[in-house]
Motif scaffolding. Structure first.
Motif, PDB file in Angstrom:
ATOM      1  N   LYS A   1      14.873-156.798  -8.242  1.00  0.00           N
ATOM      2  CA  LYS A   1      13.692-157.557  -7.819  1.00  0.00           C
ATOM      3  C   LYS A   1      12.661-157.561  -8.956  1.00  0.00           C
ATOM      4  O   LYS A   1      12.549-156.556  -9.679  1.00  0.00           O
ATOM      5  CB  LYS A   1      13.068-156.911  -6.585  1.00  0.00           C
ATOM      6  CG  LYS A   1      13.956-156.990  -5.358  1.00  0.00           C
ATOM      7  CD  LYS A   1      13.160-156.660  -4.105  1.00  0.00           C
ATOM      8  CE  LYS A   1      14.042-156.696  -2.888  1.00  0.00           C
ATOM      9  NZ  LYS A   1      15.072-155.624  -2.893  1.00  0.00           N
ATOM     10  N   PRO A   2      11.911-158.648  -9.113  1.00  0.00           N
ATOM     11  CA  PRO A   2      10.937-158.706 -10.217  1.00  0.00           C
ATOM     12  C   PRO A   2      10.035-157.473 -10.302  1.00  0.00           C
ATOM     13  O   PRO A   2       9.759-156.969 -11.390  1.00  0.00           O
ATOM     14  CB  PRO A   2      10.139-159.980  -9.917  1.00  0.00           C
ATOM     15  CG  PRO A   2      11.102-160.852  -9.158  1.00  0.00           C
ATOM     16  CD  PRO A   2      11.966-159.923  -8.365  1.00  0.00           C
ATOM     17  N   ASP A   3       9.611-156.951  -9.142  1.00  0.00           N
ATOM     18  CA  ASP A   3       8.684-155.810  -9.175  1.00  0.00           C
ATOM     19  C   ASP A   3       9.340-154.480  -9.530  1.00  0.00           C
ATOM     20  O   ASP A   3       8.666-153.454  -9.648  1.00  0.00           O
ATOM     21  CB  ASP A   3       7.905-155.702  -7.851  1.00  0.00           C
ATOM     22  CG  ASP A   3       6.608-156.490  -7.952  1.00  0.00           C
ATOM     23  OD1 ASP A   3       5.851-156.232  -8.908  1.00  0.00           O
ATOM     24  OD2 ASP A   3       6.378-157.384  -7.116  1.00  0.00           O
ATOM     25  N   GLU A   4      10.670-154.488  -9.727  1.00  0.00           N
ATOM     26  CA  GLU A   4      11.343-153.263 -10.207  1.00  0.00           C
ATOM     27  C   GLU A   4      11.295-153.166 -11.735  1.00  0.00           C
ATOM     28  O   GLU A   4      11.670-152.136 -12.300  1.00  0.00           O
ATOM     29  CB  GLU A   4      12.811-153.259  -9.771  1.00  0.00           C
ATOM     30  CG  GLU A   4      13.039-153.082  -8.286  1.00  0.00           C
ATOM     31  CD  GLU A   4      14.527-153.176  -7.966  1.00  0.00           C
ATOM     32  OE1 GLU A   4      15.314-152.387  -8.504  1.00  0.00           O
ATOM     33  OE2 GLU A   4      14.902-154.083  -7.197  1.00  0.00           O
ATOM     34  N   ILE A   5      10.868-154.248 -12.398  1.00  0.00           N
ATOM     35  CA  ILE A   5      10.835-154.247 -13.869  1.00  0.00           C
ATOM     36  C   ILE A   5       9.682-153.362 -14.364  1.00  0.00           C
ATOM     37  O   ILE A   5       8.539-153.502 -13.932  1.00  0.00           O
ATOM     38  CB  ILE A   5      10.685-155.698 -14.397  1.00  0.00           C
ATOM     39  CG1 ILE A   5      11.931-156.515 -14.064  1.00  0.00           C
ATOM     40  CG2 ILE A   5      10.387-155.736 -15.900  1.00  0.00           C
ATOM     41  CD1 ILE A   5      13.207-156.065 -14.748  1.00  0.00           C
ATOM     42  N   ASP A   6      10.005-152.437 -15.280  1.00  0.00           N
ATOM     43  CA  ASP A   6       8.987-151.522 -15.827  1.00  0.00           C
ATOM     44  C   ASP A   6       8.330-152.095 -17.079  1.00  0.00           C
ATOM     45  O   ASP A   6       7.237-151.687 -17.459  1.00  0.00           O
ATOM     46  CB  ASP A   6       9.636-150.187 -16.226  1.00  0.00           C
ATOM     47  CG  ASP A   6      10.301-149.508 -15.054  1.00  0.00           C
ATOM     48  OD1 ASP A   6       9.628-149.361 -14.015  1.00  0.00           O
ATOM     49  OD2 ASP A   6      11.486-149.150 -15.175  1.00  0.00           O
ATOM     50  N   MET A   7       9.058-152.978 -17.769  1.00  0.00           N
ATOM     51  CA  MET A   7       8.505-153.531 -19.014  1.00  0.00           C
ATOM     52  C   MET A   7       9.131-154.893 -19.298  1.00  0.00           C
ATOM     53  O   MET A   7      10.334-155.090 -19.065  1.00  0.00           O
ATOM     54  CB  MET A   7       8.804-152.588 -20.182  1.00  0.00           C
ATOM     55  CG  MET A   7       8.255-153.098 -21.495  1.00  0.00           C
ATOM     56  SD  MET A   7       8.662-152.034 -22.883  1.00  0.00           S
ATOM     57  CE  MET A   7       7.166-152.196 -23.848  1.00  0.00           C
ATOM     58  N   ILE A   8       8.307-155.809 -19.810  1.00  0.00           N
ATOM     59  CA  ILE A   8       8.831-157.085 -20.310  1.00  0.00           C
ATOM     60  C   ILE A   8       8.694-157.081 -21.824  1.00  0.00           C
ATOM     61  O   ILE A   8       7.598-156.891 -22.357  1.00  0.00           O
ATOM     62  CB  ILE A   8       8.052-158.291 -19.736  1.00  0.00           C
ATOM     63  CG1 ILE A   8       8.149-158.331 -18.211  1.00  0.00           C
ATOM     64  CG2 ILE A   8       8.563-159.595 -20.353  1.00  0.00           C
ATOM     65  CD1 ILE A   8       7.304-159.423 -17.558  1.00  0.00           C
ATOM     66  N   LEU A   9       9.841-157.254 -22.501  1.00  0.00           N
ATOM     67  CA  LEU A   9       9.836-157.422 -23.960  1.00  0.00           C
ATOM     68  C   LEU A   9      10.177-158.879 -24.225  1.00  0.00           C
ATOM     69  O   LEU A   9      11.209-159.372 -23.745  1.00  0.00           O
ATOM     70  CB  LEU A   9      10.894-156.523 -24.610  1.00  0.00           C
ATOM     71  CG  LEU A   9      10.555-155.053 -24.755  1.00  0.00           C
ATOM     72  CD1 LEU A   9      11.776-154.290 -25.272  1.00  0.00           C
ATOM     73  CD2 LEU A   9       9.389-154.857 -25.707  1.00  0.00           C
TER      74      LEU A   9
END
Ligand code: ACO
Length: 330
Positions: free
Chosen positions: A71-79
């Protein structure tokens, strides 16, 4: 803890620009472009269709997230690897966070290592995951090259296209073998001016004089870039294989940066790597800079060539002159 590619995605704009169309504008031909580069057509995005870097990346990322079951909200970081970002600031990763509806305030970082940026990002993401800093990272390579392409310069305008590739990377402690085995990143700044977009930064903000002298577009010494590309990509790959006691026979698929078919073929010959195990799609999309490897990866996963457990080799080069290679178990 190892790093596993949990899902892949890509996006290319629908608008196709063929070699024939370009040859109506500048003195070139389909024959010259195909013979020197292998490129037949490229995609060109538009801001009106939300095909600026963040918009293309959002489409690729949604596919990668779905494939990963994350799910999008499980992402800890966007590179976010990008050469011409949406804005000078805020960074495109932050704009992407908004477009994906992520509310968890995850870390957002843009990377600019030109065409090598996504491979740089992969090493960075792997380090953050292996050391336990983050569990899930969204890594995009997205480029609107049409924004820095001088459509009146035949030496460069035939080479580039727009697009996006994305992967979701996750920490994995299972026995499935998925892992980033090794990587090499370099930059040879002595050749930094052989591929450059001189204006638009602090040294030369865009003014009327800039526009009069056409310095708002990229300029390139094609032969310097060509020689450096084949040399660095082949030697980085050979070094990675040697120091991991592997040979080309141990690699299932080679995905080089899709800049030019002659560069891909020459690199393969120097490496003695079989052409039939090399992923090539440059004829359809041209050089989409740091989007080219993740987009080609997604394409090959979707059509069944790349399978779980395969050993993959990525190699890229770009302005800087940066270069990098990664060896991994998918
Ligand atoms: N159509 C027709 N003729 C052309 C064109 C064109 N599109 N472009 C150049 N020419 C002409 C030149 O003017 C020259 O003419 P001349 O002999 O009368 O002077 C002739 O073709 C040969 O030009 P070269 O530059 O010597 O051609 P070359 O064989 O080196 O091919 C190319 C040019 C395709 C650009 C090659 O050098 C190359 O692929 N370099 C690497 C480029 C690259 O991959 N860049 C991306 C970098 S990645 C990143 O970070 C952005």
């Amino acid at each position: 803890m190892n790093t596993r590619i949990l899902g892949t995605g890509k996006y290319h704009p629908d608008n196709i620009v063929t070699n024939e169309e370009i040859s109506k504008r500048v003195d070139t031909s389909d024959e010259w472009i195909v013979q020197r580069t292998g490129i037949k057509e490229r995609r060109v995005g538009s801001v009106k269709n939300d095909e600026m870097p963040s918009g293309m990346a959002a489409r690729a990322a949604k596919i990668a997230l779905e494939q990963a079951g994350v799910k999008p909200d499980e992402i800890d970081m966007i590179l976010f690897s990008v050469t011409l970002p949406d804005y000078m600031f805020p960074n495109s990763a932050s704009v992407l966070q908004h477009k994906l509806g992520i509310k968890n305030k995850c870390a957002c970082l843009d990377i600019n290592a030109a065409c090598t940026g996504w491979v740089y990002g992969l090493t960075l993401a792997n380090s953050l995951i292996k050391t336990g800093v983050y569990k899930k990272i969204l890594l995009c390579g997205t480029e609107m090259a049409s924004g820095f392409n001088n459509w009146d310069d035949r030496a460069t305008c035939v080479l580039f296209g727009d697009g996006s590739g994305a992967v979701v990377l996750g920490a994995d402690d299972s026995e499935n073998g998925s892992q980033i085995i090794d990587s090499i990143l370099t930059s040879d700044s002595s050749k930094r001016e052989s591929l450059i977009l001189p204006a638009g930064g602090a040294i030369e903000p865009v003014r009327q004089k800039t526009l009069d002298e056409n310095r708002q577009w990229m300029s390139m010494d094609g032969q310097v870039v060509f020689k450096n590309a084949v040399k660095t990509m082949s030697s980085h790959c050979a070094t990675l294989l040697k120091r991991n006691n592997m040979t080309v026979d141990d690699v299932d698929w080679f995905i080089p940066h899709q800049a030019n078919l002659r560069i891909i073929e020459t690199t393969g010959q120097l490496l003695k790597f079989p052409a039939e195990k090399t992923i090539v799609n440059v004829e359809k999309y041209a050089n989409t800079s740091s989007a080219s490897i993740p987009a080609a990866l997604h394409e090959a996963v979707m059509d069944g060539r790349i399978k779980r457990g395969d050993t993959l080799l990525f190699a890229a080069f770009g302005a800087g002159l940066t270069s990098g290679a990664t060896l991994l178990k998918f």
